[in-house]
Design an enzyme around this catalytic site. Structure first.
Site, PDB file in Angstrom:
ATOM      1  N   ARG A 117       9.633  10.025 -21.831  1.00 51.64           N
ATOM      2  CA  ARG A 117      10.602   9.561 -20.813  1.00 51.64           C
ATOM      3  C   ARG A 117      10.552  10.364 -19.516  1.00 51.64           C
ATOM      4  O   ARG A 117      11.528  10.408 -18.773  1.00 51.64           O
ATOM      5  CB  ARG A 117      12.029   9.556 -21.367  1.00 51.64           C
ATOM      6  N   LYS A 139       5.435   5.701  -6.094  1.00 52.11           N
ATOM      7  CA  LYS A 139       5.178   4.399  -6.714  1.00 52.11           C
ATOM      8  C   LYS A 139       4.022   4.559  -7.691  1.00 52.11           C
ATOM      9  O   LYS A 139       2.942   5.008  -7.318  1.00 52.11           O
ATOM     10  CB  LYS A 139       4.794   3.356  -5.663  1.00 52.11           C
ATOM     11  N   GLU A 181      -5.348   1.652   5.696  1.00 50.69           N
ATOM     12  CA  GLU A 181      -3.957   2.076   5.484  1.00 50.69           C
ATOM     13  C   GLU A 181      -3.493   3.003   6.609  1.00 50.69           C
ATOM     14  O   GLU A 181      -2.307   3.022   6.958  1.00 50.69           O
ATOM     15  CB  GLU A 181      -3.797   2.766   4.121  1.00 50.69           C
ATOM     16  N   LYS A 223       4.609   8.024   6.192  1.00 53.99           N
ATOM     17  CA  LYS A 223       4.946   7.583   4.844  1.00 53.99           C
ATOM     18  C   LYS A 223       6.162   8.334   4.311  1.00 53.99           C
ATOM     19  O   LYS A 223       7.084   7.747   3.734  1.00 53.99           O
ATOM     20  CB  LYS A 223       3.753   7.793   3.910  1.00 53.99           C
ATOM     21  N   GLU A 233      12.696   1.128  -2.483  1.00 54.59           N
ATOM     22  CA  GLU A 233      12.404  -0.139  -1.805  1.00 54.59           C
ATOM     23  C   GLU A 233      13.533  -1.152  -1.914  1.00 54.59           C
ATOM     24  O   GLU A 233      13.346  -2.273  -2.357  1.00 54.59           O
ATOM     25  CB  GLU A 233      11.083  -0.727  -2.329  1.00 54.59           C
ATOM     26  N   ARG A 237      11.413   0.248   3.084  1.00 50.88           N
ATOM     27  CA  ARG A 237      10.165   0.715   2.472  1.00 50.88           C
ATOM     28  C   ARG A 237       9.168  -0.433   2.324  1.00 50.88           C
ATOM     29  O   ARG A 237       7.955  -0.212   2.326  1.00 50.88           O
ATOM     30  CB  ARG A 237      10.436   1.357   1.104  1.00 50.88           C
ATOM     31  N   ASN A 241       4.237  -2.454   2.982  1.00 53.04           N
ATOM     32  CA  ASN A 241       3.412  -3.476   2.338  1.00 53.04           C
ATOM     33  C   ASN A 241       2.820  -4.470   3.328  1.00 53.04           C
ATOM     34  O   ASN A 241       2.372  -5.553   2.921  1.00 53.04           O
ATOM     35  CB  ASN A 241       4.234  -4.221   1.287  1.00 53.04           C
ATOM     36  N   HIS A 244      -0.096  -6.558   2.326  1.00 49.41           N
ATOM     37  CA  HIS A 244      -0.301  -6.386   0.889  1.00 49.41           C
ATOM     38  C   HIS A 244      -0.034  -7.656   0.085  1.00 49.41           C
ATOM     39  O   HIS A 244      -0.619  -7.837  -0.979  1.00 49.41           O
ATOM     40  CB  HIS A 244       0.562  -5.246   0.352  1.00 49.41           C
ATOM     41  N   HIS A 248      -2.915  -8.504  -2.088  1.00 47.36           N
ATOM     42  CA  HIS A 248      -2.871  -8.531  -3.548  1.00 47.36           C
ATOM     43  C   HIS A 248      -3.398  -9.853  -4.083  1.00 47.36           C
ATOM     44  O   HIS A 248      -4.080  -9.898  -5.109  1.00 47.36           O
ATOM     45  CB  HIS A 248      -1.449  -8.301  -4.049  1.00 47.36           C
ATOM     46  N   HIS A 261      -9.136  -1.971  -2.506  1.00 46.54           N
ATOM     47  CA  HIS A 261      -7.759  -2.265  -2.106  1.00 46.54           C
ATOM     48  C   HIS A 261      -7.595  -2.260  -0.588  1.00 46.54           C
ATOM     49  O   HIS A 261      -7.021  -3.187  -0.001  1.00 46.54           O
ATOM     50  CB  HIS A 261      -6.814  -1.253  -2.758  1.00 46.54           C
TER      51      HIS A 261
END
Lengths: 359, 359
Positions: A117, A139, A181, A223, A233, A237, A241, A244, A248, A261
């Site tokens: 955990r 993330k 990026e 960032k 987010e 935030r 993206n 993205h 994606h 990517h």
């Protein structure tokens, strides 16, 4: 050496940027317990693994080498990490060290989030893309066959250690993917940086140390500011993206194999800029500047061959930014000023898909 | 109907306890988006699934039925949940509903923690054990072949809805297993409740509604107080694990098949009390009362046949409470007063293992 802080209260942590940081005791300083597992991939491990473990000799230091590539960013690979931790009896006070690019960082971070955990982890990014983006902000995720980063957690590292010397061995194509990026930060919130990047493109392409360190520092600062204001987010935030959602979809379409990517993000940002133009927000000259800034790095600025509008629609409908059936997109008011919104004329999206797809 | 709150700031949530709560709109009230997936198992679904989905008809309401049993609490089963969510295009605003016992609740909670980096979930526990313990407090997990609950997250539900009527169909053995966790609250922090439970054992065994609701309420209140003070187990939350370090070892030894979790905890609490006696903290009479309180429910009060001291040592060394090589245990100062400590004479542990193992 530069040092930045990601300000997140009790989860705050430093980003160290400098040449030669793999050696010396910096990673060791951020280990709190007496166990550590350095996890890397088969490409990076032969280059840097020994240098990292050399500084951790007073601890129980285990290593694990994963296969390289986005197609291995799966629950199955995650399970091999858990198996290694259990087999070596790592306890809740262990620290995982992610030595590699974004794939290694995302997976090791997610493993750290879930093992018992939640245990500590340290990001040691070895690609430009991971240094300026994925290693910062907590993330973590693995991919699902139907969508990228669909299974994951927010879990902040204890530290990010960026050794700019590792970029000396980075192939040009991966270096350019990272620059996508970097350019993103200019596009979403830092127009001065965007201009600076165009001006310094030749120096950066020659990998001159001073401008390169400056580009990394400025990216990480952007960032860190965005993450500090919105860790999980709930709002702005999502601006990170930009490109993205389109990207994606293209990565999923190409099976996470053909495109890096950052390459998909580059083409995605061009599509977002195009759609912003269709909405009347960005003028033709700025649309052109977005394309040129990326094309200078030989990054793709159109969709992959064979990808149709229907492919885009299907894949984008599964994006994490869908809320109650509406697809929210990151678009541009102008260069240096992005917004996230579900309030747009859907015909603009249709026209963009028409412009970028064969049928 | 009783209502309690788990006070965790912006993650606070209510626990509703009453007869007939599966019907009516209580579950629906806690759904924020327009999608829901009710996840249950093959034993519980035929009994209650339709009653739960009947109240969710205005939403996209999907269902998923998992195999029953602790041996299915694995990453592989988790993957079937993610597959179902992706196939039905559930977005980040979806809500998962866990309808079942502790296994369903732990898995659905962990799936909710990871899907798109975190979605809402509601606990609808259908066993006594889940109602008084596992549904409250946000601990979610799956098992690793080498250890129980080794892979998981802290992720709080939006609400816990406890319908005491579902206990009417609960087999005696499972009911007794739940009572082990009820008795645990008495042992660790509520000596008046411990005495009350012994006094009301016959009424509880007859499943009389008023004392049963009282036992659940008081258990949930104890749990809520402990969790509110220490959400992520930095300190006293570990007291809730009385008997669990011994118990997890026994569950792992028996392959999660022969013993129910509560049964292993019962035997584990007897061992913890025995060891506390060996340390001179608990006297013989109280050690006897611990055994009697559990034996009245026909719960096991010794280790499983064939389990050796070496088996215990091996399995306990992997416990999550190991910190930097030292095994911390929850022990008793006296009935109603537990402590967690790694500071004990290891010979006491040895003598306890000798007393409970064949060789």
């Amino acid at each position: 050496m530069h040092k930045l802080d990601v300000a997140l209260g009790e989860r705050s942590y430093p980003i160290h940027i400098g040449r030669g940081l793999l050696d010396g005791g910096l990673i060791r300083e951020h280990v709190r317990g007496n166990q550590v597992m350095v996890i890397s991939n088969e490409t990076i491990a032969p280059l840097y693994l020994e240098r990292v473990t050399a500084g951790l000799g007073d601890l129980q230091c285990d290593t694990l080498i994963l296969p390289d590539g986005e197609s291995h960013k799966t629950l199955a690979t995650l399970e091999t990490i858990f198996d290694a931790l259990m087999a070596n009896r790592h306890s809740r006070t262990t620290t995982l060290v992610a030595l590699g690019g974004g794939v290694v960082g995302d997976m090791v971070g997610f493993a750290a989030a879930c093992y018992q955990r939640g245990v500590d982890f340290i990001q040691v990014p070895t690609t430009l893309l991971a240094q300026v983006d994925s290693s910062v902000g907590g993330k973590t995720a693995v991919n699902h066959p139907r969508g990228k980063n669909m299974i994951g957690a927010f879990h902040q590292p204890r530290a990010v250690v960026i050794d700019t010397a590792v970029l000396d061995t980075l192939p040009d194509r991966e270096f350019a993917a990272g620059m996508a990026e970097v350019i993103k930060y200019g596009l979403i919130r830092d127009p001065v940086f965007f201009d600076w990047l165009i001006e310094h493109q030749p120096a950066l392409a020659a990998r001159q140390q001073a401008p390169l360190a400056e580009a990394i520092l400025r990216s990480c600062r952007n960032k860190a500011e965005v993450v500090a204001a919105d860790e999980t987010e709930q709002g702005n935030r999502a601006l990170l993206n930009l490109g993205h959602t389109f990207g994606h979809a293209m990565e999923t379409f190409t099976g996470y194999r053909d495109w890096l990517h950052g390459e998909a993000v580059a083409a995605g940002m061009v599509m977002a800029a195009h759609m912003s133009g269709e909405l009347g927000w960005v003028d033709a000259a700025d649309r052109r500047r977005v394309i040129d800034s990326l094309a200078a790095w030989r990054l793709p600025v159109t969709a992959p061959p064979g990808m149709t509008r229907a492919d885009f629609s299907d894949l984008m409908a599964l994006d994490k930014k869908v809320q109650n059936g509406r697809l929210r997109l990151v678009l541009l008011n102008q260069i240096g000023d992005a917004l996230v919104t579900g309030e747009y004329d859907p015909n603009a999206l249709t026209r963009t898909l028409e412009a970028f797809c064969e049928r």
